[in-house]
Design a protein around this motif. Structure first.
Motif, PDB file in Angstrom:
ATOM      1  N   ILE A  48    -116.958  16.235-105.051  1.00 15.62           N
ATOM      2  CA  ILE A  48    -117.072  17.609-104.557  1.00 15.62           C
ATOM      3  C   ILE A  48    -118.467  17.855-104.009  1.00 15.62           C
ATOM      4  N   ARG A  49    -119.461  17.420-104.758  1.00 19.22           N
ATOM      5  CA  ARG A  49    -120.832  17.633-104.311  1.00 19.22           C
ATOM      6  C   ARG A  49    -121.067  16.942-102.972  1.00 19.22           C
ATOM      7  N   CYS A  50    -120.592  15.716-102.912  1.00 21.32           N
ATOM      8  CA  CYS A  50    -120.750  14.924-101.704  1.00 21.32           C
ATOM      9  C   CYS A  50    -120.070  15.602-100.518  1.00 21.32           C
ATOM     10  N   TYR A  51    -118.857  16.040-100.750  1.00 21.91           N
ATOM     11  CA  TYR A  51    -118.088  16.678 -99.684  1.00 21.91           C
ATOM     12  C   TYR A  51    -118.798  17.928 -99.180  1.00 21.91           C
ATOM     13  N   LEU A  52    -119.280  18.737-100.104  1.00 21.53           N
ATOM     14  CA  LEU A  52    -119.918  19.998 -99.714  1.00 21.53           C
ATOM     15  C   LEU A  52    -121.226  19.753 -98.972  1.00 21.53           C
ATOM     16  N   GLN A  53    -121.923  18.682 -99.363  1.00 13.98           N
ATOM     17  CA  GLN A  53    -123.168  18.358 -98.657  1.00 13.98           C
ATOM     18  C   GLN A  53    -122.893  18.040 -97.193  1.00 13.98           C
TER      19      GLN A  53
ATOM     20  N   LEU B 198    -123.063  24.050-107.508  1.00  9.24           N
ATOM     21  CA  LEU B 198    -121.862  23.776-108.307  1.00  9.24           C
ATOM     22  C   LEU B 198    -122.122  22.647-109.301  1.00  9.24           C
ATOM     23  N   GLN B 199    -122.780  21.600-108.807  1.00  7.55           N
ATOM     24  CA  GLN B 199    -123.088  20.470-109.690  1.00  7.55           C
ATOM     25  C   GLN B 199    -123.961  20.943-110.851  1.00  7.55           C
ATOM     26  N   GLY B 200    -124.927  21.833-110.528  1.00  2.00           N
ATOM     27  CA  GLY B 200    -125.802  22.369-111.583  1.00  2.00           C
ATOM     28  C   GLY B 200    -125.005  23.130-112.627  1.00  2.00           C
TER      29      GLY B 200
ATOM     30  N   GLN C 153    -118.481  33.629-113.183  1.00  2.00           N
ATOM     31  CA  GLN C 153    -119.100  34.626-112.310  1.00  2.00           C
ATOM     32  C   GLN C 153    -119.265  34.088-110.885  1.00  2.00           C
ATOM     33  N   ALA C 154    -119.567  32.779-110.801  1.00  2.00           N
ATOM     34  CA  ALA C 154    -119.965  32.218-109.509  1.00  2.00           C
ATOM     35  C   ALA C 154    -118.801  31.726-108.654  1.00  2.00           C
ATOM     36  N   VAL C 155    -117.716  31.328-109.299  1.00  2.00           N
ATOM     37  CA  VAL C 155    -116.615  30.699-108.546  1.00  2.00           C
ATOM     38  C   VAL C 155    -115.328  31.489-108.744  1.00  2.00           C
TER      39      VAL C 155
ATOM     40  N   TYR D 169    -113.202  23.970-110.218  1.00  2.00           N
ATOM     41  CA  TYR D 169    -114.238  24.642-111.002  1.00  2.00           C
ATOM     42  C   TYR D 169    -113.674  25.764-111.866  1.00  2.00           C
ATOM     43  N   ARG D 170    -112.679  26.468-111.347  1.00  2.00           N
ATOM     44  CA  ARG D 170    -112.062  27.514-112.174  1.00  2.00           C
ATOM     45  C   ARG D 170    -111.370  26.891-113.393  1.00  2.00           C
ATOM     46  N   GLY D 171    -110.901  25.668-113.227  1.00  2.00           N
ATOM     47  CA  GLY D 171    -110.196  25.019-114.333  1.00  2.00           C
ATOM     48  C   GLY D 171    -111.083  24.157-115.210  1.00  2.00           C
ATOM     49  N   LEU D 172    -112.357  24.103-114.871  1.00  2.00           N
ATOM     50  CA  LEU D 172    -113.269  23.213-115.607  1.00  2.00           C
ATOM     51  C   LEU D 172    -113.354  23.580-117.086  1.00  2.00           C
TER      52      LEU D 172
END
Lengths: 395, 335
Positions: free
Chosen positions: B68-73, B89-91, B114-116, B173-176
């Motif tokens: 995910i991080r890679c894709y978003l970058q 997100l990774q943070g 809150q964020a996602v 992320y919502r399901g994390l």
């Protein structure tokens, strides 16, 4: 074929679009919709059957998804919440205690006891009166012991369902009448509880919306305008993303205290979140059934069902939303034709008196009382003789 | 020096390799050529699907988050609005994965909450950006319609793909929290069961209350200001009528039925059972009045259980009145 773009794949270019398709095993995600009842008799989950049927009917008329699985039940799971058993239990206790005293006190043989029982039943003394069946629910709920037990029961039902799913799932709540206060109190307790004691917010779960139909949340400040435990932590966006209040201006219970905006944080009414208004107050004026306060009466209106489907994630699939809303008749087909004129006049008055709820309601009663008397006098037609007439619809 | 350089090259190369693998596995199973209407319909279907669960099984959590991080970058290079959302997100995920206390874990879950966010109804996404900002993105009007109306078909095609990916990422992320909240979920289920059982036991397994007693007990009941409140282990008794069989010391007929009224009293018990939710047999005392038709006497009642009580009283006509509840009378006569 996919093309490489940096380290990641994206869709290939070409005259035709390419889109990522669903994995074969992906299932349709269902929106979980909790229904919370108001006063009256709601012994089991069956109390919601009629409401669910109306929702399903409205879905069939208004939602067009263009996919194979298009049915209401494919996409929305309705979970009726029931707490009336607590009231019923208390009322049974009172009856049992009274019976025990009189059973010991009255020395009757079996025949006489049976005769007494028959007489009481024949005169409907044993049937629960409206006050006993309905208003006593409100009185009992005002008592903190009963309220705590009900909040615990409602929280358990909601939590059992929510925790069975994923934190990515979507949940919404529709509460009616007394249920609006019940859900606010329950969410207040959940939100202020510890994470390992059913505070699902701290576990990652979210509620998409709370819709309060015939909202009586603020009514519990009566009689001294003092609410000992107000649900002060239950607001968007912390407790849910969107908040809706729905009122029919002819609903006497919702209008005892016009709760519109009363318990909303001031200055936030115009806020939006993710493409929708956070707050919306919907005021209706249709009259289709005798019980204007009933949840099913509210569910007849496409403005309400469309709003529900929108909040559940199907807003983009609603067809001709505005035209259906405008085409919905203010006076329903069951209302006697002789009463229609008076109703329309009253509605015109009600629009002027929108800020004065009691005046509106008193007008309603007076108009229909007058009208009913006129038509019951000799020389006037008897509306009970008309096929399909329901002269007692309003009065 | 030469050895250090070789090591650095090796490290960069291995990172690139791992990123490449992770990014590839972000993709869904197949790509199909579609018209715009078909693509819209399919995206709608994706927005309403349970994709999160369907794709989870293929990768470990770490692999998925890395992808995910890679894709978003990479996406951020094309659409600057995404900014450093991948890093953010990774943070958030790292804070959750590395949380070493329950408190830290809950805070991390709350921060992600809150964020996602995502909304299938509006097609909106909420993604974190550096600082307190969030990106609120309308997939349809800001991404797809913009690209498809303004740009060539290739960009339109990519917009659909990006929309589907972003939707899926927000879902992951919502399901994390699912993978980290199980101890709280299990404890909460037990808590709810126990609380409901305890309230039922409070009401049914101890002395039943008359309406005026429910009111009185509610007035003295102390609720917690935060969270749920457990039921008390007592009930106040007040104006409680019952029929008793009484011995009247100075009456012509010594044994008579009487109307006994507990004026004010207390019934108490303890909770027991495996989870401490079952009310045990209790005891009670009350100041009482006995009416025998011609006299009223005042005294004290002892409750051995909700149905068995004994009252000792004294009145103006009877020096001693001893009354037992009807249920106790039945038991005594049956012996």
């Amino acid at each position: 074929m996919a093309a490489r773009n940096g380290n990641c794949f994206t869709a290939a270019s070409g005259s035709k679009l390419r889109v990522i398709s669903l994995p074969n095993e992906a299932a349709m995600s269902k929106f979980t919709l909790f229904l919370i009842h108001g006063i009256g008799v709601h012994r089991d989950a069956g109390w919601a059957d009629e409401t669910i049927n109306l929702l399903e009917q409205a879905w069939n008329e208004s939602v067009e998804m263009g996919i194979e699985k298009n049915a209401f039940r494919d996409h929305i799971e309705v979970v009726p919440i029931t707490y009336d058993a607590v009231f019923e239990d208390y009322l049974d206790d009172f009856a049992d205690l009274g019976k025990a005293v009189f059973h010991d006190a009255i020395d009757l043989d079996d025949d006489e006891r049976q005769r007494l029982s028959d007489t009481l039943q024949a005169h409907e003394v044993t049937d629960r009166h409206f006050v006993w069946s309905y208003l006593v629910d409100v009185i009992l709920y005002k008592m903190s012991l009963v309220r705590e037990q009900i909040n615990a029961l409602v929280a358990k039902q909601i939590y059992t369902c929510i925790s069975a799913g994923s934190t990515a799932d979507n949940f919404g709540i529709i509460a009616h009448s007394l249920g609006t206060r019940v859900i606010n109190d329950t969410l207040q307790r959940i939100r202020t509880e510890q994470a390992d004691r059913s505070n699902f917010y701290q576990q990652g779960y979210k509620l998409k919306f709370l819709m309060q139909i015939s909202d009586v949340t603020d009514l519990f400040g009566l009689p001294f305008n003092k609410d000992k435990f107000p649900p002060k932590n239950v607001f968007p966006r912390d407790a849910y993303d969107y908040f809706r209040t729905v009122t029919n201006c002819f609903d006497p219970i919702a209008r005892i205290i016009p709760t519109r905006l009363n318990h909303w944080p001031s200055g936030r009414e115009a806020e939006r979140y993710m493409g929708r208004e956070i707050y919306k107050d919907i005021l209706l004026d249709h009259v289709h059934e005798t019980n204007v306060h009933g949840l099913t009466h509210y569910m007849l209106h496409p403005e309400i069902t469309d709003e529900i489907f929108d909040l559940c994630g199907f807003g983009r699939f609603l067809t001709e939303r505005e035209s259906r809303r405008l085409a919905f008749p203010t006076v329903g087909p069951k209302v006697n034709s002789g009463l229609r004129g008076a109703l329309h006049t009253l509605m015109a008055d009600a629009a002027v008196l929108a800020d004065n709820s009691w005046q509106t309601y008193v007008n309603l009663v007076l108009k229909f009382a007058d009208f009913s008397i006129e038509h019951n006098e000799p020389g006037h037609f008897d509306h009970h003789d008309r096929p399909g007439s329901q002269g007692e619809v309003i009065a | 020096m030469k050895q250090t350089l070789c090591l650095a090259i090796l490290l960069i190369s291995s990172l690139l390799t791992s990123n490449s693998i992770a990014c590839e596995s972000l993709l869904f199973s197949e790509l199909a050529p579609l018209s715009r209407n078909q693509a819209t319909a399919q995206l709608n279907e994706i927005l309403l699907s349970d994709q999160l669960k369907a794709t989870n099984a293929d990768q470990t959590l770490e692999q998925q988050l890395q992808s995910i991080r890679c894709y978003l970058q990479v996406q951020a290079n094309q659409d600057p609005r995404l900014g450093n959302s991948g890093t953010e997100l990774q943070g958030l995920a790292d804070a959750l994965i590395n949380a070493d206390t329950a408190e830290a874990r809950r805070e991390a879950i709350s921060a992600i909450n809150q964020a996602v966010n995502r909304d299938a109804g509006t097609g909106f996404l909420l993604m974190p950006l550096p600082g307190a900002d969030s990106l609120e993105l309308d997939l349809f009007s800001e991404l797809i319609n913009f690209s498809c109306d303004e740009e060539p078909a290739s960009s339109c095609s990519e917009a659909f793909s990006t929309a589907a990916h972003l939707w899926w990422i927000a879902g992951v992320y919502r399901g994390l929290a699912d993978q980290f909240n199980q101890s709280d979920v299990v404890a909460s289920q037990a808590f709810n069961q126990r609380l409901e059982k305890k309230w039922l036991s409070y009401k049914d397994d101890t002395i039943l209350l008359w309406p005026q007693e429910v009111l009185l007990n509610s007035l003295v009941f102390r609720q917690n200001k935060r969270g749920f409140t457990e039921p008390p282990a007592y009930k106040l008794l007040s104006l409680r009528p019952s029929i008793g069989l009484s011995y009247l010391s100075d009456a012509d007929h010594h044994l008579q039925p009487t109307l006994n009224v507990d004026l004010l009293g207390l019934y108490w018990w303890r909770y027991g059972g495996a989870d401490g939710s079952e009310a045990q047999p209790g005891r009670g005392i009350a100041a009482s009045m006995i009416l025998d038709g011609s006299d009223h006497s005042y005294g004290f009642t002892y409750y051995h259980n909700p149905k068995w009580s004994v009252t000792l009283a004294s009145g103006s006509k009877n020096d001693v009145v001893l009354s037992v509840s009807m249920q106790l009378t039945h038991w005594l006569l049956g012996q």
